[in-house]
Design a protein around this motif. Structure first.
Motif, PDB file in Angstrom:
ATOM      1  N   GLY A 194      11.133   6.134   7.593  1.00 18.60           N
ATOM      2  CA  GLY A 194      10.100   6.686   8.469  1.00 18.60           C
ATOM      3  C   GLY A 194      10.065   8.201   8.468  1.00 18.60           C
ATOM      4  N   THR A 195      10.824   8.829   7.562  1.00 19.61           N
ATOM      5  CA  THR A 195      10.816  10.292   7.452  1.00 19.61           C
ATOM      6  C   THR A 195       9.424  10.789   7.079  1.00 19.61           C
ATOM      7  OG1 THR A 195      13.117  10.175   6.708  1.00 19.61           O
ATOM      8  CG2 THR A 195      11.976  12.266   6.362  1.00 19.61           C
ATOM      9  N   ILE A 196       8.752  10.017   6.239  1.00 21.81           N
ATOM     10  CA  ILE A 196       7.364  10.303   5.868  1.00 21.81           C
ATOM     11  C   ILE A 196       6.524   9.064   6.156  1.00 21.81           C
ATOM     12  CG2 ILE A 196       5.803  10.604   3.889  1.00 21.81           C
ATOM     13  CD1 ILE A 196       7.706  12.595   2.710  1.00 21.81           C
ATOM     14  N   ASP A 197       5.351   9.289   6.737  1.00 17.80           N
ATOM     15  CA  ASP A 197       4.392   8.205   6.983  1.00 17.80           C
ATOM     16  C   ASP A 197       3.121   8.506   6.200  1.00 17.80           C
ATOM     17  OD1 ASP A 197       2.828   6.147   7.899  1.00 17.80           O
ATOM     18  OD2 ASP A 197       2.661   6.879   9.968  1.00 17.80           O
ATOM     19  N   VAL A 198       2.873   7.733   5.150  1.00 10.73           N
ATOM     20  CA  VAL A 198       1.685   7.952   4.309  1.00 10.73           C
ATOM     21  C   VAL A 198       0.493   7.107   4.754  1.00 10.73           C
ATOM     22  CG1 VAL A 198       2.925   8.689   2.227  1.00 10.73           C
ATOM     23  CG2 VAL A 198       2.530   6.242   2.641  1.00 10.73           C
ATOM     24  N   LYS A 199       0.726   6.204   5.687  1.00 15.26           N
ATOM     25  CA  LYS A 199      -0.345   5.257   6.071  1.00 15.26           C
ATOM     26  C   LYS A 199      -1.620   5.949   6.555  1.00 15.26           C
ATOM     27  CE  LYS A 199       2.311   2.693   8.812  1.00 15.26           C
ATOM     28  NZ  LYS A 199       3.670   3.212   8.522  1.00 15.26           N
ATOM     29  N   PRO A 200      -1.525   7.044   7.330  1.00 19.36           N
ATOM     30  CA  PRO A 200      -2.772   7.693   7.787  1.00 19.36           C
ATOM     31  C   PRO A 200      -3.636   8.255   6.658  1.00 19.36           C
ATOM     32  CG  PRO A 200      -0.902   8.422   9.112  1.00 19.36           C
ATOM     33  CD  PRO A 200      -0.341   7.661   7.949  1.00 19.36           C
ATOM     34  N   LEU A 201      -3.041   8.473   5.480  1.00 24.23           N
ATOM     35  CA  LEU A 201      -3.809   9.030   4.363  1.00 24.23           C
ATOM     36  C   LEU A 201      -4.799   8.023   3.787  1.00 24.23           C
ATOM     37  CD1 LEU A 201      -0.919  10.847   2.459  1.00 24.23           C
ATOM     38  CD2 LEU A 201      -2.736  11.936   3.761  1.00 24.23           C
ATOM     39  N   ILE A 202      -4.537   6.724   4.011  1.00 22.95           N
ATOM     40  CA  ILE A 202      -5.414   5.685   3.451  1.00 22.95           C
ATOM     41  C   ILE A 202      -6.616   5.526   4.381  1.00 22.95           C
ATOM     42  CG2 ILE A 202      -5.575   3.295   2.669  1.00 22.95           C
ATOM     43  CD1 ILE A 202      -2.438   3.382   2.455  1.00 22.95           C
ATOM     44  N   ALA A 258       7.244  18.734   2.106  1.00 22.55           N
ATOM     45  CA  ALA A 258       7.861  19.998   2.543  1.00 22.55           C
ATOM     46  C   ALA A 258       8.521  19.823   3.912  1.00 22.55           C
ATOM     47  CB  ALA A 258       6.817  21.108   2.587  1.00 22.55           C
ATOM     48  N   ARG A 259       7.860  19.113   4.796  1.00 21.68           N
ATOM     49  CA  ARG A 259       8.440  18.845   6.112  1.00 21.68           C
ATOM     50  C   ARG A 259       9.694  17.984   5.980  1.00 21.68           C
ATOM     51  NH1 ARG A 259       7.221  21.810   9.651  1.00 21.68           N
ATOM     52  NH2 ARG A 259       5.255  21.140  10.539  1.00 21.68           N
ATOM     53  N   ALA A 260       9.636  16.968   5.120  1.00 14.51           N
ATOM     54  CA  ALA A 260      10.804  16.095   4.914  1.00 14.51           C
ATOM     55  C   ALA A 260      11.974  16.868   4.306  1.00 14.51           C
ATOM     56  CB  ALA A 260      10.424  14.923   4.016  1.00 14.51           C
ATOM     57  N   PHE A 261      11.678  17.886   3.501  1.00 11.95           N
ATOM     58  CA  PHE A 261      12.722  18.710   2.893  1.00 11.95           C
ATOM     59  C   PHE A 261      13.252  19.765   3.866  1.00 11.95           C
ATOM     60  CE2 PHE A 261      12.884  18.185  -1.906  1.00 11.95           C
ATOM     61  CZ  PHE A 261      12.299  16.924  -1.905  1.00 11.95           C
ATOM     62  N   GLY A 262      12.688  19.799   5.080  1.00  9.51           N
ATOM     63  CA  GLY A 262      13.237  20.659   6.127  1.00  9.51           C
ATOM     64  C   GLY A 262      12.491  21.932   6.422  1.00  9.51           C
ATOM     65  N   ALA A 263      11.332  22.161   5.770  1.00  8.02           N
ATOM     66  CA  ALA A 263      10.583  23.398   6.027  1.00  8.02           C
ATOM     67  C   ALA A 263      10.248  23.517   7.517  1.00  8.02           C
ATOM     68  CB  ALA A 263       9.307  23.425   5.200  1.00  8.02           C
ATOM     69  N   PRO A 264      10.653  24.624   8.181  1.00 12.47           N
ATOM     70  CA  PRO A 264      10.434  24.737   9.620  1.00 12.47           C
ATOM     71  C   PRO A 264       8.992  25.043  10.016  1.00 12.47           C
ATOM     72  CG  PRO A 264      11.471  26.726   8.785  1.00 12.47           C
ATOM     73  CD  PRO A 264      11.383  25.778   7.631  1.00 12.47           C
ATOM     74  N   ARG A 265       8.268  25.713   9.125  1.00 11.03           N
ATOM     75  CA  ARG A 265       6.850  25.994   9.395  1.00 11.03           C
ATOM     76  C   ARG A 265       6.040  25.734   8.133  1.00 11.03           C
ATOM     77  NH1 ARG A 265       5.236  27.791  13.994  1.00 11.03           N
ATOM     78  NH2 ARG A 265       3.284  28.689  13.276  1.00 11.03           N
ATOM     79  N   VAL A 266       4.953  24.966   8.295  1.00 13.91           N
ATOM     80  CA  VAL A 266       4.055  24.668   7.180  1.00 13.91           C
ATOM     81  C   VAL A 266       2.626  24.955   7.628  1.00 13.91           C
ATOM     82  CG1 VAL A 266       3.269  22.949   5.516  1.00 13.91           C
ATOM     83  CG2 VAL A 266       5.614  22.835   6.396  1.00 13.91           C
ATOM     84  N   VAL A 267       1.962  25.860   6.923  1.00  9.96           N
ATOM     85  CA  VAL A 267       0.576  26.226   7.214  1.00  9.96           C
ATOM     86  C   VAL A 267      -0.302  25.770   6.050  1.00  9.96           C
ATOM     87  CG1 VAL A 267      -1.024  28.167   7.508  1.00  9.96           C
ATOM     88  CG2 VAL A 267       1.163  28.144   8.726  1.00  9.96           C
ATOM     89  N   VAL A 268      -1.480  25.243   6.365  1.00 10.67           N
ATOM     90  CA  VAL A 268      -2.386  24.706   5.349  1.00 10.67           C
ATOM     91  C   VAL A 268      -3.711  25.467   5.364  1.00 10.67           C
ATOM     92  CG1 VAL A 268      -3.596  22.650   4.520  1.00 10.67           C
ATOM     93  CG2 VAL A 268      -1.335  22.422   5.580  1.00 10.67           C
ATOM     94  N   GLU A 310       0.833  -1.209   0.000  1.00 14.75           N
ATOM     95  CA  GLU A 310       0.000   0.000   0.000  1.00 14.75           C
ATOM     96  C   GLU A 310       0.866   1.258   0.000  1.00 14.75           C
ATOM     97  OE1 GLU A 310      -4.249  -1.192   2.070  1.00 14.75           O
ATOM     98  OE2 GLU A 310      -2.790  -0.089   3.263  1.00 14.75           O
ATOM     99  N   GLU A 311       1.914   1.251   0.815  1.00 11.76           N
ATOM    100  CA  GLU A 311       2.833   2.390   0.829  1.00 11.76           C
ATOM    101  C   GLU A 311       3.528   2.515  -0.520  1.00 11.76           C
ATOM    102  OE1 GLU A 311       4.892   2.907   5.019  1.00 11.76           O
ATOM    103  OE2 GLU A 311       4.583   0.773   4.602  1.00 11.76           O
TER     104      GLU A 311
END
Length: 361
Positions: A322-330, A198-208, A156-157
């Motif tokens: 484990g830098t990115i976890d996509v499992k919660p998106l499913i 963006a978080r994995a690339f090091g962005a210190p603040r991400v607003v959605v 799935e990942e």
């Protein structure tokens, strides 16, 4: 030899695909595969996610200028297990768990030779007319577009590498790094994977920002530093920009419009600081009316992306570590039956609580 050929014929007869026959008309029917070339592999599909473009095809028989004119097997976000390999394939073996990059470029045009193969005009892309997709028991695919999964990355990942690739490519194009504060406009699946990238690339603040509070809550749970519910009314833009700046704490260095409407692009252009960048990821409208002159006068760079290139190895590594976890998106899972195929596409088309709808074959 005869025995093998008979087995292949039986296997071929049993291969079924989900064919798009008309608006909201999907039928599981036999899908005869092309012969296995020397550089190809045959993959038993085990996991496949529904993309927004699949839903557009399902509802409208078209996405922008890509029009479904004849029956087509749908789907492209996929992973599976290798069942057979061509005579020249050395890097993969039968039984390997793999993720598939769905686009086959010509490899001979200038765009391909320059490395920008995602822009190839002769691209054959799973489930993009007229090319058949991969919501099927088995597919044949070039081995150089098939990537082995580590033991700790699920199928799935592996299928989620496709949408994640869009976010990774966007962040690469925009130059996200530990010095860049990021605004994501749109909290659908692509907005969310862009946030994770963006978080994995090091962005210190991400607003959605999004119109839907449920999706904003989802983004917050995934790690957004802040969220803002916006409206579809352009008159609210000024007030919303002020709120965005207050939430992010400083100026916005890079904005990603993961929707692609007048209002969302206007938000991205206006919120971004002078000298910053806006990356248009979502393609909601083919034409827009936006404050481009004002943005140009502040030297805001506007860049676009189309799909992705050379992203699968990085996506797999981000998942492995484990830098990115996509499992919660499913959020929803279905089987490969006629009833479930219909239910899955209806669920995805409704939106609501559905983020990523996944088939388990």
């Amino acid at each position: 030899m005869m025995h093998t050929e008979e087995n292949e014929q039986v296997e071929e007869m049993m291969n079924m695909g989900a064919w798009l026959l008309g608006i909201k008309n999907l039928q599981i029917q036999p899908y005869h595969l092309p012969p296995l070339g020397p550089n190809d592999v045959k993959v038993q599909i085990k996991a496949l996610g529904i993309c927004g473009s699949d839903v557009h095809h399902f509802k409208n028989m078209r996405v922008a200028n890509f029009i479904v004119k004849k029956p087509m097997v749908i789907g492209h976000e996929c992973a599976g297990i290798i069942k057979d390999i061509g005579s020249n394939v050395k890097s993969l073996a039968i039984g390997d768990r793999v993720a598939l990059e769905p686009g086959i470029s010509c490899q001979t045009c200038n765009l391909c030779k320059n490395g920008t193969y995602n822009l190839c005009k002769k691209m054959k892309f799973f489930g993009s007319p007229p090319t058949n997709g991969s919501l099927a028991n088995q597919v044949v695919h070039p081995s150089n577009l098939v990537f082995k999964l580590p033991d700790n990355v699920s199928l799935e990942e592996g299928a989620m590498c496709e949408p994640l690739s869009v976010g990774v490519h966007a962040c690469r194009r925009a130059g996200v790094n530990p010095d860049t504060k990021v605004l994501i406009v749109g909290a659908g699946p692509i907005g969310l994977v862009t946030m994770l990238a963006a978080r994995a690339f090091g962005a210190p603040r991400v607003v959605v920002a999004d119109v839907d509070q449920h999706r904003l809550s989802f983004a917050k749970n995934l790690g957004a530093d802040g969220t803002i519910q916006v409206s579809t009314n352009i008159q609210d833009l000024g007030e919303e920009i002020s709120k965005i700046h207050k939430i992010i704490g400083e100026s916005v260095d890079i904005s990603f419009d993961c929707v692609g409407f007048d209002k969302t692009m206007s938000t991205a252009l206006t919120a971004t600081r002078a000298g910053g960048k806006v990356c248009l990821v979502g393609l909601g409208q083919s034409q827009m009316t936006i404050p481009l002159v004002a943005a140009a006068a502040r030297e805001v760079d506007v860049i676009g992306i189309f799909r992705y290139r050379n992203t699968w190895p990085l996506c797999i590594e981000l998942l492995r570590t484990g830098t990115i976890d996509v499992k919660p998106l499913i959020t929803h899972r279905y089987k490969f039956t006629q009833e479930d195929v219909e239910k899955a596409f209806e669920t995805s088309a409704k939106g609501g609580s559905a983020i990523k709808v996944m088939f388990n074959l």
